[in-house]
Design an enzyme around this catalytic site. Structure first.
Site, short mmCIF file in Angstrom:
data_model
loop_
_atom_site.label_atom_id
_atom_site.label_comp_id
_atom_site.label_asym_id
_atom_site.label_seq_id
_atom_site.Cartn_x
_atom_site.Cartn_y
_atom_site.Cartn_z
N GLU A 108 45.04 11.10 8.09
CA GLU A 108 44.91 11.27 6.64
C GLU A 108 44.75 12.76 6.26
O GLU A 108 44.77 13.11 5.11
CB GLU A 108 43.76 10.42 6.10
CG GLU A 108 42.36 10.76 6.64
CD GLU A 108 42.05 10.12 8.00
OE1 GLU A 108 42.97 9.97 8.84
OE2 GLU A 108 40.87 9.82 8.23
N SER A 111 40.55 11.13 19.24
CA SER A 111 39.33 11.48 19.97
C SER A 111 38.85 10.31 20.84
O SER A 111 39.19 9.15 20.59
CB SER A 111 38.24 11.87 18.97
OG SER A 111 37.98 10.77 18.12
N CYS A 166 45.30 18.85 22.68
CA CYS A 166 44.60 18.09 23.73
C CYS A 166 44.94 18.66 25.10
O CYS A 166 44.32 18.31 26.10
CB CYS A 166 44.97 16.63 23.68
SG CYS A 166 46.67 16.36 24.11
N GLU A 201 34.32 18.59 24.19
CA GLU A 201 35.59 19.11 23.67
C GLU A 201 35.28 19.81 22.35
O GLU A 201 34.81 19.18 21.40
CB GLU A 201 36.56 17.95 23.43
CG GLU A 201 37.90 18.41 22.90
CD GLU A 201 38.85 17.25 22.59
OE1 GLU A 201 38.44 16.28 21.94
OE2 GLU A 201 40.02 17.34 23.00
#
Ligand code: NAD
Length: 501
Positions: free
Chosen positions: A177, A227, A282, A384
């Site tokens: 979004e 995630s 990633c 992360e």
């Protein structure tokens, strides 16, 4: 005026009807330029119903005809690449070169899907017993869904839908979004390429839309990229509802640098892999494990001036090397991690906080950040960060470095830089990660291989795109056939003579 974005259901753009909207920001200016509708469960149900109705005809369409749509789609993507890259950069913040780069990697998957007639060929065994043959075929699943992250709004959806559609499935996509405009445009171009209505649908939204996808019995498989916390939820919920699920998740990618490596090449590789796309990849390298004191000192000495010279600017500046991060919240989270690194005792060599660009004071900009003396108990090592932050960890020897990579909870990608073939071979054999580079910092496989991590970087049994993608989006059927031979009774002769008819 603020633009109202749309869903794409049953072959057309449709406005949202839930009454829920979310602002879409330009990260370079901090201004909202559009509103994205967040779909209700009823809107998602409509998209799934459209995909279900379109499925029988699409599944029965010859693979070569399905491939013909992909060939045309590929042409349209090239023809519109500047326009699509502009949409990506405006909402994501990455440079136009990075936006075109991700589109190019997505197009490679479309090219792979163009070969679907060859890829779907089954296997045949003649005479498994007297007059008995066995063949196996791959058949489409039905309605499948994709849920995608903000960081590659064109490439990641194209890891999924070209292969899924070419295999004969129909699709419901729920993009991020935060930057949905380029993804909506892809779906529009697919229809210009001749895709029948209902075969590909797109709904914008958040958790409510995702939960409908996960629980709706008409959705047979779900591909997720995002995630780890969300991916684990999607995997568990999807499996609970009997779906096939692949969830590609978070990462903390280490690059091991041995003392014999070409240091200039290693430093150039780290600059691109740690700071490209502001670290929001990633497959970004966020940890450099320098083996030997001299290695760490050399890396820090060579990296520091390059990071300080990084041209951080909006994508509209042709000299921009790094854009802003995606949202204000993201910027604040990254700044929090930098502070925690300082508080927990790492040495902050280059601090990217506090960067203000004239004319873009409200943009979400951060400079490249470098830490030395990072240790494995620190949050900046464990988590992360998903920003332009690189930590150097010092290791006395190769075994310690390898153990560090293997002990980390994530196992997406990793790399080793060395001139020693023995060490490289040992690393590729023993390292616990799904994608490994030898003197290649971001070892993203080409589209005809498959992409996927290990450990908490992937939940499910299949990697994405390549043959793993074909396997994920199809079910295998084995058919065993017996035809009593008429030869003995002379049936073939009778048929030829026309006596049976
Ligand atoms: P995210 O998990 O916040 O969002 C991913 C998708 O899940 C979005 O479509 C979002 O709308 C949806 N979502 C978010 N919260 C949800 C909830 N509570 N319930 C249901 N759905 C929800 O991820 P992001 O911030 O958009 O993307 C960054 C993350 O994606 C990073 O962790 C990165 O490592 C990961 N990523 C992984 C890969 C890979 O191949 N392993 C590739 C790209 C990105």
């Amino acid at each position: 005026m603020t633009e109202q974005l749309t869903h794409f259901i049953d072959g057309a753009r449709v406005p949202g009807t839930s009454g829920n909207f979310q602002d879409v920001f330009n990260p370079a200016t901090g201004e909202s330029h559009a509103q994205v509708p967040l779909a209700s469960a009823a809107e998602v149900k409509a998209a799934i119903a459209s995909a279900k109705a379109a499925f029988p005809a699409w599944a029965a369409t010859a693979p070569a005809k399905r491939a013909a749509v992909m060939f045309k789609f590929r042409e349209l993507l090239y023809a519109h690449q500047d326009e699509i890259a502009q949409l990506v950069s405006q909402e994501h913040g990455k440079t136009l070169d990075d936006a075109k780069g991700e589109l190019g990697r997505g197009i490679e998957v479309v090219e792979f899907a163009c070969g679907i007639p060859q890829l779907l060929k089954g296997e045949f065994s003649e005479a498994v017993a007297t007059n008995v043959d066995t063949h196996s075929i791959r058949q489409s699943l039905g309605v499948v869904a994709g849920i995608t992250p903000f960081n590659f709004p064109t490439m990641v959806p194209m890891w999924m839908f070209p292969v899924a559609l070419a295999c004969g499935n129909t699709f419901v996509l729920k993009p991020s979004e935060r930057d949905p405009s380029s993804t909506i445009r892809l779906v529009e171009l697919l229809h210009e390429a001749g895709l029948p209505k209902g075969v590909m649908n797109l709904v914008n939204g958040g958790k409510e839309a995702v939960d409908e996808i996960l629980s709706n019995p008409d959705v047979k498989a779900v591909s997720f990229v995002g995630s780890t916390a969300v991916g684990e939820y999607i995997y568990t919920e999807g499996c609970k509802h009997g779906k096939r699920v692949q969830a590609l998740c978070g990462a903390k990618n280490h690059m091991v640098v041995l003392p014999d490596a070409d240091m200039d090449k290693a430093v150039d590789a780290l600059m691109g892999a740690a700071y490209g796309s502001a670290g929001e990849r990633c497959m970004a390298i966020s940890v450099a494990v320098a083996v030997g004191e001299g290695t760490a000192d050399t890396l820090i000495e060579k990296l520091t001036p390059k990071i300080q010279a990084l041209k951080v600017a909006p994508y509209t500046d042709p000299e921009a090397e790094m854009g802003p991060v995606v949202t204000k919240e993201s910027k604040e989270k990254i700044e929090g991690y930098i502070q925690s690194g300082v508080d927990q005792g790492a040495k902050l060599v280059v601090d990217g906080r506090g960067l203000k660009l004239q004319g873009y004071e409200n943009g979400y900009f951060l400079g490249g950040t470098l830490f030395d003396n990072v240790t494995t108990d620190m949050d900046i090592y464990k988590d992360e960060i998903f920003g332009p932050v690189l930590g150097v960890v010092r290791a006395d020897e190769y075994e310690t470095a390898l153990q560090m990579v293997n002990d980390h909870e994530y196992g997406n990608g990793t790399a080793i830089f060395t001139r020693d073939g023995d060490a490289a071979r040992d690393f590729t054999t023993r390292v616990q990660a799904g994608m490994v580079g030898v003197n290649v910092p971001i070892p993203v496989p080409v589209a005809y291989h498959s992409f996927g991590g290990w450990k908490r970087s992937l939940f499910g049994d299949h990697d994405i795109h390549g043959m793993e993608g074909v396997r994920f989006y199809t079910k295998l059927k084995a058919v065993t056939t017996r035809w009593p031979s008429g030869m003995k009774e002379g049936a073939l002769f009778h048929f030829k003579a026309g006596k049976d008819h």
